[in-house]
Design a protein around this motif. Structure first.
Motif, PDB file in Angstrom:
ATOM      1  N   MET A 188       0.754  -1.223   0.156  1.00  5.05           N
ATOM      2  CA  MET A 188       0.098   0.054  -0.112  1.00  5.05           C
ATOM      3  C   MET A 188       0.902   1.235  -0.006  1.00  5.05           C
ATOM      4  SD  MET A 188      -3.223  -1.123   2.616  1.00  5.05           S
ATOM      5  CE  MET A 188      -4.088   0.244   1.883  1.00  5.05           C
ATOM      6  N   ASN A 189       1.916   1.233  -0.168  1.00  5.41           N
ATOM      7  CA  ASN A 189       3.091   2.277  -0.145  1.00  5.41           C
ATOM      8  C   ASN A 189       2.955   3.142   1.321  1.00  5.41           C
ATOM      9  OD1 ASN A 189       4.141   1.531  -2.612  1.00  5.41           O
ATOM     10  ND2 ASN A 189       2.385   2.312  -3.904  1.00  5.41           N
ATOM     11  N   ASP A 190       2.731   2.629   2.129  1.00  7.34           N
ATOM     12  CA  ASP A 190       2.430   3.212   3.465  1.00  7.34           C
ATOM     13  C   ASP A 190       3.992   4.019   3.717  1.00  7.34           C
ATOM     14  OD1 ASP A 190       0.073   2.758   3.908  1.00  7.34           O
ATOM     15  OD2 ASP A 190       0.428   2.146   6.049  1.00  7.34           O
ATOM     16  N   PRO A 191       3.790   5.588   4.339  1.00  6.28           N
ATOM     17  CA  PRO A 191       5.086   5.999   4.523  1.00  6.28           C
ATOM     18  C   PRO A 191       5.847   5.318   5.539  1.00  6.28           C
ATOM     19  CG  PRO A 191       3.113   7.182   5.452  1.00  6.28           C
ATOM     20  CD  PRO A 191       2.756   6.142   4.541  1.00  6.28           C
ATOM     21  N   MET A 192       7.163   5.075   5.635  1.00 13.32           N
ATOM     22  CA  MET A 192       8.057   4.397   6.467  1.00 13.32           C
ATOM     23  C   MET A 192       9.060   5.368   6.888  1.00 13.32           C
ATOM     24  SD  MET A 192       8.356   1.993   8.791  1.00 13.32           S
ATOM     25  CE  MET A 192       7.235   0.729   8.130  1.00 13.32           C
ATOM     26  N   SER A 193       8.942   6.381   7.878  1.00 15.99           N
ATOM     27  CA  SER A 193      10.125   7.086   8.263  1.00 15.99           C
ATOM     28  C   SER A 193      10.858   6.399   9.239  1.00 15.99           C
ATOM     29  CB  SER A 193       9.598   8.249   9.098  1.00 15.99           C
ATOM     30  OG  SER A 193       8.998   7.654  10.425  1.00 15.99           O
TER      31      SER A 193
END
Length: 369
Positions: A334-339
């Motif tokens: 889902m291309n979630d942001p991953m900082s």
């Protein structure tokens, strides 16, 4: 005199060596004991037991994350009703019922006698489950799936605490350490809130999503402990059909309460309008709802089977391990942001899980010398 001093010195040396050996934790020794314990357990059960346990574990570790991602897909593609996605989690309650009824015929077992206390406990657990699903629906409406999943890992800490207060489960140093570590991971996510908030989600909605996720995790831990208390207080045995009976009854009452909420909120009429505006059209909308029903119930069946085939501890551990799996899957699919801070939170969460697993196994043969 010299001989006495020598004997005394020898004894002191032996005592020091013994204390040193007992105080030093040997990783290789612990692994060796784990291997021996696993080998003994494997030999004590038929191969069919381990095949069912593997399938049940996959049910939890695949179906539950898929269900969570589908909730996020629903909201990301135009779904708006928290009640509908909560309803999808419980409308499949007949699926475990279809598995339960044949056990009465082929295993020649009888349904557990129902009394008022047991009935009321099912009603209460059903109400809590309906509320829990609704809280998680609000969380997935406003938070990325990876963030919501990582926050949900706090359910492990709540399960340990409620298990200690309600059913007197032991709390040792490792379990307490895992609670502290997981709490620290949640704090890191809170500090990193600006990096993963969707543009269309307001700051207030994001905060409420955060709050509902933590409250849902706490309620999930309470349900887990209360379910164990019902077994101890009213059932006294944990055969497969008894575990399945509890799940069917609790799911049924959760379905009743959720259906009432959907009707009062007039969301059944809104489903047709949602389907028309849903990204991908009516077919995509129906597929998301149907697969949400199927995956959630497969996860429930997997958890039920693990309670029977293994233990409450293993069910709790797998329920926690699915959290980082969900977070990683959300980033990949889902291309979630991953900082960087979220990655740090994920690593710390793994550490907390490892500490919990070690703590819950310390009272078994694994910790014996």
């Amino acid at each position: 005199m010299q001989e006495l001093l020598l004997e005394k010195g020898d004894r002191m040396a032996e005592e020091v060596m013994t204390e040193t050996e007992s105080s030093n934790f040997s990783v290789s020794g612990w692994i060796c004991k784990a291997k021996n314990m696993a080998l003994e357990s494997y030999k004590s059960k038929p191969i069919s037991h381990w095949i069912l346990l593997l399938l049940s574990s996959l049910g939890m570790l695949v179906a539950f994350p898929a269900s969570s991602l589908l909730s996020r897909v629903y909201f990301a593609n135009g779904g708006t009703s928290k009640w509908i996605i909560s309803w999808a989690a419980v409308v499949g309650w007949p699926i475990p019922a279809f598995i339960l009824f044949p056990t009465y015929i082929f295993n020649k077992t009888r349904p557990t006698p129902m009394n008022l206390c047991l009935f009321l406990s099912y009603v209460f657990l059903g109400f809590l489950s309906a509320a829990d699903n609704l809280m998680y629906a609000y969380a997935y409406a406003y938070l990325p799936a990876s963030t919501a999943a990582l926050l949900a890992s706090s359910s492990l800490a709540f399960s340990a605490l409620f298990g200690f207060w309600i059913v007197n489960n032991k709390l040792n140093v490792s379990v307490i350490n895992s609670i502290v570590i997981i709490t620290a991971a949640m704090t890191i996510i809170a500090l990193d809130s600006d990096s993963d908030r969707y543009p269309y989600v307001t700051n207030s909605q994001y905060i409420w999503g955060f709050v509902w996720d933590i409250l849902g995790s706490a309620l999930h831990g309470l349900i887990f402990a209360l379910s164990e208390w019902v077994f101890i207080k009213f059932l006294g045995r944990r055969s497969f059909h008894v575990v399945l009976e509890q799940q069917v009854m609790v799911s049924f009452f959760a379905f009743v309460f959720t259906t009432i909420g959907v009707i009062v909120n007039n969301d059944f009429r809104g489903m047709a309008a949602e389907a028309k505006t849903f990204k991908g059209g009516k077919t995509a909308y129906n597929l998301v709802i149907i697969w949400s029903v199927i995956t959630f119930q497969l996860g429930v069946l997997g958890a039920t089977a693990i309670l029977f085939l293994a233990s409450t501890v293993m069910a709790g551990v797998l329920n926690a391990v699915r959290v980082p799996i969900t977070a990683i899957a959300a980033v990949i699919f889902m291309n979630d942001p991953m900082s960087g801070l979220k990655i740090l939170s994920l690593v710390i969460t793994f550490w907390g899980f490892a500490s919990y697993i070690y703590g819950t196994s310390s009272g078994s043969k694994l910790s014996q010398s």
